[in-house]
Motif scaffolding. Structure first.
Motif, PDB file in Angstrom:
ATOM      1  N   PRO A  38       0.502  -1.350   0.207  1.00  9.97           N
ATOM      2  CA  PRO A  38       0.171   0.370   0.087  1.00  9.97           C
ATOM      3  C   PRO A  38       0.768   1.091  -0.188  1.00  9.97           C
ATOM      4  CG  PRO A  38      -0.830  -1.231   1.733  1.00  9.97           C
ATOM      5  CD  PRO A  38       0.253  -2.287   1.438  1.00  9.97           C
ATOM      6  N   CYS A  39       0.656   2.322  -1.052  1.00  4.96           N
ATOM      7  CA  CYS A  39       1.503   3.500  -1.463  1.00  4.96           C
ATOM      8  C   CYS A  39       2.093   4.028   0.034  1.00  4.96           C
ATOM      9  CB  CYS A  39       0.772   4.045  -2.288  1.00  4.96           C
ATOM     10  SG  CYS A  39       2.480   3.906  -3.619  1.00  4.96           S
ATOM     11  N   GLN A  40       0.550   4.285   0.331  1.00  5.39           N
ATOM     12  CA  GLN A  40       0.523   4.973   1.672  1.00  5.39           C
ATOM     13  C   GLN A  40       1.467   5.074   2.571  1.00  5.39           C
ATOM     14  OE1 GLN A  40      -3.313   6.603   2.318  1.00  5.39           O
ATOM     15  NE2 GLN A  40      -2.483   8.735   1.520  1.00  5.39           N
ATOM     16  N   HIS A  41       1.427   3.392   2.951  1.00  6.77           N
ATOM     17  CA  HIS A  41       2.241   2.955   4.164  1.00  6.77           C
ATOM     18  C   HIS A  41       3.709   2.826   3.289  1.00  6.77           C
ATOM     19  CE1 HIS A  41       3.185  -0.586   7.166  1.00  6.77           C
ATOM     20  NE2 HIS A  41       3.218  -1.224   6.599  1.00  6.77           N
ATOM     21  N   VAL A  42       3.982   2.254   2.508  1.00  4.18           N
ATOM     22  CA  VAL A  42       5.283   2.439   2.158  1.00  4.18           C
ATOM     23  C   VAL A  42       6.132   3.630   2.500  1.00  4.18           C
ATOM     24  CG1 VAL A  42       6.226   1.767   0.444  1.00  4.18           C
ATOM     25  CG2 VAL A  42       4.804   0.290   0.364  1.00  4.18           C
ATOM     26  N   ARG A  43       5.443   4.753   1.697  1.00  7.90           N
ATOM     27  CA  ARG A  43       6.022   6.049   1.676  1.00  7.90           C
ATOM     28  C   ARG A  43       6.393   6.731   3.528  1.00  7.90           C
ATOM     29  NH1 ARG A  43       2.430   7.323  -2.618  1.00  7.90           N
ATOM     30  NH2 ARG A  43       3.611   7.968  -4.320  1.00  7.90           N
ATOM     31  N   ALA A  44       4.996   5.873   4.714  1.00 11.20           N
ATOM     32  CA  ALA A  44       5.568   6.443   5.346  1.00 11.20           C
ATOM     33  C   ALA A  44       6.913   5.412   6.295  1.00 11.20           C
ATOM     34  CB  ALA A  44       4.007   6.134   6.362  1.00 11.20           C
ATOM     35  N   ARG A  59      15.854   6.297  -3.894  1.00 11.90           N
ATOM     36  CA  ARG A  59      15.798   4.577  -4.607  1.00 11.90           C
ATOM     37  C   ARG A  59      15.674   3.780  -4.345  1.00 11.90           C
ATOM     38  NH1 ARG A  59      21.183   3.475  -3.945  1.00 11.90           N
ATOM     39  NH2 ARG A  59      21.821   4.594  -2.740  1.00 11.90           N
ATOM     40  N   LEU A  60      14.094   4.425  -3.253  1.00 10.01           N
ATOM     41  CA  LEU A  60      12.849   2.897  -2.783  1.00 10.01           C
ATOM     42  C   LEU A  60      12.322   3.952  -3.585  1.00 10.01           C
ATOM     43  CD1 LEU A  60      14.337   2.839   0.862  1.00 10.01           C
ATOM     44  CD2 LEU A  60      15.482   1.198  -0.931  1.00 10.01           C
ATOM     45  N   ILE A  61      11.652   3.075  -3.558  1.00  5.51           N
ATOM     46  CA  ILE A  61      10.273   3.697  -4.824  1.00  5.51           C
ATOM     47  C   ILE A  61       8.888   2.529  -5.014  1.00  5.51           C
ATOM     48  CG2 ILE A  61       9.519   4.054  -7.424  1.00  5.51           C
ATOM     49  CD1 ILE A  61      11.813   4.992  -6.722  1.00  5.51           C
ATOM     50  N   PRO A  62       8.312   3.627  -3.859  1.00  3.15           N
ATOM     51  CA  PRO A  62       6.910   2.986  -3.688  1.00  3.15           C
ATOM     52  C   PRO A  62       5.950   2.201  -4.949  1.00  3.15           C
ATOM     53  CG  PRO A  62       7.487   4.654  -2.283  1.00  3.15           C
ATOM     54  CD  PRO A  62       7.983   4.651  -3.799  1.00  3.15           C
ATOM     55  N   ARG A  63       5.455   0.893  -4.737  1.00  3.25           N
ATOM     56  CA  ARG A  63       4.206   0.786  -6.068  1.00  3.25           C
ATOM     57  C   ARG A  63       3.072  -0.149  -5.349  1.00  3.25           C
ATOM     58  NH1 ARG A  63       7.227   3.304 -10.138  1.00  3.25           N
ATOM     59  NH2 ARG A  63       8.459   2.667 -10.787  1.00  3.25           N
ATOM     60  N   ASP A  64       2.613   0.752  -5.485  1.00  3.68           N
ATOM     61  CA  ASP A  64       0.892   0.665  -5.347  1.00  3.68           C
ATOM     62  C   ASP A  64       0.371  -0.448  -5.215  1.00  3.68           C
ATOM     63  OD1 ASP A  64      -0.923   1.293  -3.374  1.00  3.68           O
ATOM     64  OD2 ASP A  64      -2.461   1.981  -4.956  1.00  3.68           O
ATOM     65  N   ALA A  65       0.163  -1.542  -4.262  1.00  4.12           N
ATOM     66  CA  ALA A  65      -0.318  -3.035  -4.626  1.00  4.12           C
ATOM     67  C   ALA A  65      -1.002  -3.331  -3.227  1.00  4.12           C
ATOM     68  CB  ALA A  65       0.551  -4.178  -4.169  1.00  4.12           C
ATOM     69  N   ALA A  66      -1.885  -4.367  -3.033  1.00  4.21           N
ATOM     70  CA  ALA A  66      -2.886  -4.398  -1.958  1.00  4.21           C
ATOM     71  C   ALA A  66      -2.364  -5.136  -1.041  1.00  4.21           C
ATOM     72  CB  ALA A  66      -4.217  -5.473  -2.528  1.00  4.21           C
TER      73      ALA A  66
END
Length: 342
Positions: A38-44, A59-66
């Protein structure tokens, strides 16, 4: 190098995975990691990285997934209902040539990872089923690749022979061994021992050895795994998984017992101070964390399975394993071996 990471797999949550990924990126400025979750969670989680790990955040790129695949999920559930999970999205991205990803790493459900990998990536020509393999520390500072570790609980003779070819290719490409020493795990070294499947596998492997595919040593017993006299030990997934987990437990127990023995008496405590550097080295060499990262051999692309309970350091080593396989083009080396077999 670009590696996809399943952030939602693993028993210790996404923080340990993202911190391990950041450590790998911080150490290698040429590494980009795509983090599936989940993108918001990863970014946080990325925003909370401590220094100096935060320096690698770009260089840590979030990719949205369930959310991730449940720990109790079966392979059938993953194939029917898991198409939007972080694991499935990661593997689909790896299989998409336009994404230019080199490998994938997950600490998630093993059965789901094997099933989804086969669907998204497929196996190499001639390979029926992938096998899970990892390196086990052995005497004389050597290591031995053990496979299968759980992808195939019950394996016929032909599949065991395929595992031997995969393990030998791993030892050749990663460790630079010209003729890896390969053996078949059995209850004894005598020709009459073992099941009919093992004896049939032995016949096939002797033929492979005769044409120079590897140096086949016949049957081996459990203790031979640590002797330093073998490079690859082949077994079915049930046996391999039990051996691996037993090895991890034994390593931890041995280090604890040695420390307790030193500290039991005053003289022991004094000796412990003198022996502390040796104990520290022993613990480091036997620590299963350093060997975290099991390879799914036989797939068309590189997929590495991290231990589900891995901490930050353990996941870092799983990413390092994936990087090593990319550098040596492991699937390409496996494909060459199959084409060369008579």
């Amino acid at each position: 190098m670009r590696i996809a990471v399943d952030v939602m797999g693993g028993d210790r949550g996404s923080q340990a995975i993202i911190h391990g990924a950041a450590r790998a990126a911080q150490e290698d400025p040429g590494l980009v990691l795509e983090l599936f979750g989940p993108c918001q969670h990863v970014r946080a989680e990325i925003s909370r990285l401590p220094q100096p790990l935060a320096a690698a955040a770009s260089r840590l790129i979030p990719r949205d997934a369930a959310d991730g695949v449940p720990a109790e999920a079966t392979a059938a559930w993953a194939l029917r209902h898991g198409q939007y999970t972080s694991m499935a999205c990661m593997l689909d991205a790896l299989g998409d040539s336009r994404r230019q990803l080199d490998a994938a790493v997950s600490a998630g459900n093993t059965a789901a990872l094997v099933a989804l990998s086969r669907r998204s990536l497929g196996t190499l020509p001639g390979v029926g089923r992938p096998a899970i393999s990892t390196a086990i520390p052995a005497r004389r500072r050597r290591q031995c690749y053990l496979l299968d570790l759980g992808a195939n609980v019950d394996s016929p003779a032909r599949r065991l022979a395929d595992f031997a070819l995969m393990g030998a290719a791993m030892a050749q490409s990663v460790d630079g061994l010209e003729r890896p020493r390969v053996a078949l795990l059995n209850v004894g070294a005598e020709a009459t021992k073992g099941s009919a499947e093992l004896r049939d596998a032995d016949t096939i492997l002797r033929r492979y050895g005769a044409v120079g595919a590897f140096d086949y040593r016949g049957y081996a017993e459990g203790g031979d795994l640590y002797s330093g006299s073998l490079d690859v030990l082949v077994c079915d997934g049930l046996v391999g998984n039990a051996v691996l987990k037993s090895s991890e437990g034994l390593a931890g127990m041995l280090v604890e017992r040695v420390q307790e023995a030193f500290e039991a008496r005053l003289s022991g405590r004094l000796a412990s101070l003198l022996a502390r550097p040796v104990l520290r080295r022993l613990k480091r060499e036997l620590d299963p964390v350093r060997y975290n990262g099991a390879s799914l051999l036989g797939l068309s692309r590189i997929v590495v399975k991290s231990h589900g309970g891995a901490h930050e350091e353990g996941f870092y080593y799983a990413i390092r394993r994936a990087m090593q396989e990319v550098e040596h083009d492991l699937p390409g080396r496996l494909a060459e071996r199959w084409q060369a077999m008579p």
